[in-house]
Design an enzyme around this catalytic site. Structure first.
Site, mmCIF file in Angstrom:
data_model
loop_
_atom_site.group_PDB
_atom_site.id
_atom_site.type_symbol
_atom_site.label_atom_id
_atom_site.label_comp_id
_atom_site.label_asym_id
_atom_site.label_seq_id
_atom_site.Cartn_x
_atom_site.Cartn_y
_atom_site.Cartn_z
ATOM 1 N N ASP A 332 -5.033 -1.073 -4.067
ATOM 2 C CA ASP A 332 -4.519 -1.910 -3.461
ATOM 3 C C ASP A 332 -5.443 -3.146 -2.382
ATOM 4 O OD1 ASP A 332 -2.496 -4.747 -2.355
ATOM 5 O OD2 ASP A 332 -2.066 -3.139 -0.383
ATOM 6 N N ASP A 618 0.125 -0.373 0.580
ATOM 7 C CA ASP A 618 0.697 0.234 1.642
ATOM 8 C C ASP A 618 2.293 -0.409 1.791
ATOM 9 O OD1 ASP A 618 0.083 -2.360 1.285
ATOM 10 O OD2 ASP A 618 -1.373 -2.031 3.324
ATOM 11 N N ASP A 622 4.287 -2.598 -3.983
ATOM 12 C CA ASP A 622 2.992 -1.176 -4.376
ATOM 13 C C ASP A 622 4.239 0.339 -5.641
ATOM 14 O OD1 ASP A 622 0.922 -1.861 -4.122
ATOM 15 O OD2 ASP A 622 0.925 -2.057 -2.062
#
Length: 887
Positions: A332, A618, A622
């Site tokens: 990410d 986070d 996700d």
């Protein structure tokens, strides 16, 4: 239904609701009966007994239990009543099952965290009245009221909004609050991050207010879809689990083969079939390294402790090793590769980039600090600034240039304002500048701001804003925007007086002052970490919900993407079949504007190509991908509880570079487990060879059952555990990832194990032969058996040092692993004790050895060093020739 592309009257007609009065209580009761509560479903939980027995569904465990059963059967038939072997085996198996049971709760924790995220209460219009009701009682068609600080209780389509900004980074991955506008009508295939007329469950209102009609509740919301993916998607088996399962099958087949082979030899030698059957069964039990599961568990537990010291908390033991096999890291962007906070990186007067010493830089940042709603709390260490991320970045930049917002607010107090509006894209504040003058400051989108300006400020002078200068400023704006910077402009003017009512009419004849460019900057250590991943043969990809231009800019800055690499959006992925995505997945290094579903597809596309995928993230968005990946790495500081619950590992410092350290540790752990397997199996083969040769030659057995048990569970185990503490080699990160498709015995390891096992077995046979022929009286084998037992045990302790490296022992610092030194000393002391201390010698059915006999034992026990050194020399010489030939 794509409500973001519908007109408001279509919503009103579909839900049969008056936007002013809302649903009636009766209508709501009927709907809740039909639709169910606005809450997330739970995964059906197995009871603890079922979960416990599921831990035994492994081939290696089945082989061990079969071995225990055979041992009990043998003992009962022979009437010995010796159940030590099966008791120890069953104890080990139960211990492993308990450890597995403790670890198995990821999905349940993730769903519980999702529940905590959703709003507990909601403000809703029912029968024309504003009510506060439990969020779980909301139904589709309800009209909800949203204000600053509220959690959004369900997915809804806005029907009105005033300066509304929603924080939904946990859901979309976008680092900035999203400006919402109820009037926009979007195309049907818009991604979740682009749905500016929608609000989603689990996000929060950080500015403004709005009204919306609920269009989805419970499991039908975007958060609900994520929960469904977490419930339904099973975590993949780790590479270590696959390899240990494979090892268990090989050992099981080997054990059965030994049984058949020994039985056949016995029949050919005309030994009674029953006696031969019992002998072959006993030998098959000896072939199984009973301590291997426990030793692997101990090694992984030690790895967990090592990783914890390096800011990586592992929740699932096999995940320690999985990172060592990782060939792709999907990361990410926001908060992982970047700092998750906006930072001013460029300041311009409209024609050139300024530096901190320019006077106009001070003026620009002073204006931005005054026209700003952030709150500055000063401290001795660093300023604490609260507010919108964009505004806090401006105040932060000004503070470090010596401009204190609190001080200038006192010098020029705000007396009026025109709040930011998403249509005007401007915000204006009015300040009492001097005794009789007022200062008007306007900030916002440069193209909108320039339409309000008649002048520009250059070198301390006010000049008329010509068309050419205006185009020059817009060009500078585009140049900064092309670097994926968020660009804001600021302008001001001085007035001798203002009216009693401040309106947008005050935004005219402004003096353009300058531009600032902001970005969520990459973490300083990330570039080096990405480069190290490439050296280690690991592909790093960025998977983000942010805009593609921003993603590309950051990816290029940190080395994830070069000029020839490609990027793709979630919208484009949606148009591809899974087969097409699998085929083309390696063409892309950046995946932008992706949804949770896209992230899972990306992970599975890499996996379908044989990759071992590590996923970092986070946010709630996700979580499904974190669970689908071979190893999910959640952020510990800024990570949501949902992400942490779905992950295998949590990075306590939110640092991508920590992953690289974890990869190095994982590779080292896998190498150590491989060393332990190599050591244990070569030792077990040595035991088999010892008994097999004796049977073939018609000798009495050189080893008793208690000797085999002692060697397997004591003498072998101590060095094996010590090998698990071997430090990682310096060149660990210069090798390619561990190939998951190759057996643990590939690369000639199986041959080495067999060869070294034969060596150890023959040394024990030689010791037995010398003892029987030179030291035992006629017809007795007690000294020979004792010498064979001693050589088998001590030679294995010596052989453990051979495992430390593929290179010669001369090149290895023996004292870099003091645990192995201590294991050797402890094993040696224990072995000598059971032979030389009379009460123990009686238990083990051995006799004390003389100095002459110990010299023979010592000589034979040291031979594995010479043998394996010769083996390494020939292997490395052959490797060098092969390299020369290839070149």
């Amino acid at each position: 239904m794509n409500w973001h592309s519908k007109q408001l009257n279509e919503l009103s007609n579909f839900f049969k609701v008056d936007f002013e009065k809302g649903l009636s209580e009766k209508e709501a009761e009927i709907k809740i009966t039909k639709e169910g509560k606005n809450k997330l479903a739970e995964k059906k939980k197995d009871n603890i007994v079922v979960k416990f027995f599921e831990q035994f569904n492994d081939f290696m465990i089945i082989v061990l239990l079969a071995a225990a059963g055979i041992s009990v059967f043998t003992s009962v038939i022979e009437g010995k009543g010796d159940f030590i072997d099966p008791i120890i085996i069953v104890t080990i198996v139960i211990l492993n099952a308990v450890l597995g049971l403790v670890q198995e709760n990821k999905a349940e924790k993730a769903i519980e965290a999702l529940k905590r995220m959703t709003a507990a209460n909601a403000k809703v219009m029912r029968d024309g009245k504003l009510l506060h009701i439990p969020a779980e009682d909301l139904v589709c068609g309800d009209i909800i009221i949203l204000e600053t600080g509220d959690y959004v209780p369900a997915d809804a389509r806005l029907i009105s909004s005033i300066n509304l900004k929603i924080e939904e980074s946990a859901l979309t991955g976008e680092s900035l609050p999203v400006e919402k506008d109820y009037e926009v009508i979007l195309k049907e295939d818009s991604s979740i991050g682009d749905k500016r007329n929608m609000v989603f469950s689990g996000s929060s209102v950080c500015y403004g207010r709005g009204k919306a009609v609920v269009i989805a509740t419970g499991m039908n919301t975007e958060v609900g879809k994520i929960a469904d993916m977490i419930i339904s998607d099973e975590s993949p088996e780790t590479p270590l689990q696959k390899k240990l399962s494979e090892t268990g099958k090989i050992l099981g087949i080997a054990a059965l083969s030994i049984c058949a082979f020994i039985f056949l030899i016995g029949v050919l030698r005309r030994i009674p079939p029953f006696d031969m059957f019992m002998t072959s069964l006993s030998l098959a039990v000896a072939a199984i390294p009973e301590g291997l599961p426990a030793i692997v568990t101990i090694m992984l537990a030690i790895g967990v402790q090592r990783m914890t010291k390096k800011n990586a908390v592992v929740k699932k033991l096999p995940a320690v090793e999985t990172l060592g096999s990782a060939s792709v890291i999907c990361s990410d962007k926001t908060g992982t590769l970047t700092q998750n906070k906006m930072k001013v990186v460029e300041i311009s007067d409209g024609s050139k980039i300024l530096n901190n010493s320019d006077k106009q830089t001070t003026l620009i940042l002073r204006c931005f600090s005054l026209c700003n709603d952030s709150i500055l709390e000063e401290s001795l260490d660093a300023p604490n600034i609260m507010g919108d991320p964009t505004e806090t970045a401006l105040v932060h930049a000004a503070f470090y240039l010596g401009i204190n917002k609190n001080k200038i607010d006192r010098e020029a107090p705000r007396v009026g304002e025109v709040p930011f509006d998403s249509k005007r894209k401007l915000m204006t504040t009015v300040h009492k500048n001097k005794a009789s003058d007022y200062m008007v400051i306007t900030k916002g989108a440069p193209d909108f701001l320039l339409d309000k300006c008649s002048y520009y400020y250059e070198n301390g002078e006010k000049r008329a804003l010509s068309y050419q200068i205006k185009q020059q400023i817009l060009t500078q704006n585009e140049l900064m925007a092309d670097k994926a910077l968020r660009v804001l402009g600021v302008a001001f003017k001085e007035e001798s007086s203002i009216g009693t009512k401040i309106t947008t009419s005050i935004e005219n004849n402004l003096i353009f002052c300058g531009l600032v460019g902001m970005i969520d900057p990459p973490r300083e250590e990330v570039k080096e970490a990405v480069a190290l991943c490439k050296t280690a043969g690991i592909r790093v990809c960025m998977v983000t919900g942010d805009h593609i231009s921003t993603a590309i800019a950051v990816a290029r800055k940190i080395g994830i993407m070069s000029l020839k690499d490609k990027a793709i959006t979630g919208e484009e992925i949606s148009k591809m079949s899974f087969e097409e995505l699998c085929r083309d997945i390696y063409l892309y290094n950046v995946f932008a504007r992706v949804s949770p579903e896209h992230k899972v597809r990306i992970v599975k596309a890499f996996q379908s190509n044989g990759a071992i995928v590590a996923m970092t993230g986070d946010g709630v968005n996700d979580a499904p991908a974190l669970k689908a990946a071979d190893i999910g790495c959640a952020m510990g500081i800024n990570g949501t509880d949902v992400a942490k619950g779905a992950s295998d590992m949590v990075l306590t410092d939110d640092n991508f570079a920590t992953i690289v350290e974890a990869v190095k540790e994982g590779r080292g752990i896998y190498a150590n487990i491989k060393k332990a397997v190599h050591f244990l199996l070569s030792s077990n083969i040595g035991e088999i060879i010892t008994i097999l040769v004796a049977i073939v030659l018609g000798w009495k057995s050189p080893l008793l059952a208690i000797h085999l048990l002692w060697v397997n569970l004591v003498t072998d185990s101590l060095p094996a555990i010590a090998l698990g503490l071997d430090p990682s080699s310096d060149d660990t990160m210069h090798n390619k990832p561990i190939d998951n498709h190759k057996s643990m015995f590939s690369g000639g390891l199986g041959f080495k194990i067999a060869l070294e096992g034969c060596m150890i077995g023959m040394l024990a046979i030689v010791a037995f032969g010398i003892g029987v022929t030179h030291f035992d009286s006629f017809g007795r084998v007690s000294v020979g058996r004792t010498m064979a037992f001693a050589v088998l045990s001590i030679s294995q302790l010596v052989h453990a040092f051979n495992m430390r490296s593929e290179k010669s022992l001369i090149t290895v610092d023996l004292f870099s692993n003091m645990y192995l030194i201590f294991a050797f000393i402890a094993g040696l002391v224990l072995q000598v004790s059971v032979i030389m201390i009379e009460p123990l010698a009686k238990v083990f059915k051995v006799v004390p050895l003389s100095p002459e006999q110990w010299i023979v034992v010592a000589f034979l026990s040291l031979l594995p060093i010479i043998f394996v050194e010769l083996e390494k020399f020939l292997a490395n010489k052959g490797l060098k020739r092969e390299v020369v030939k290839v070149n």
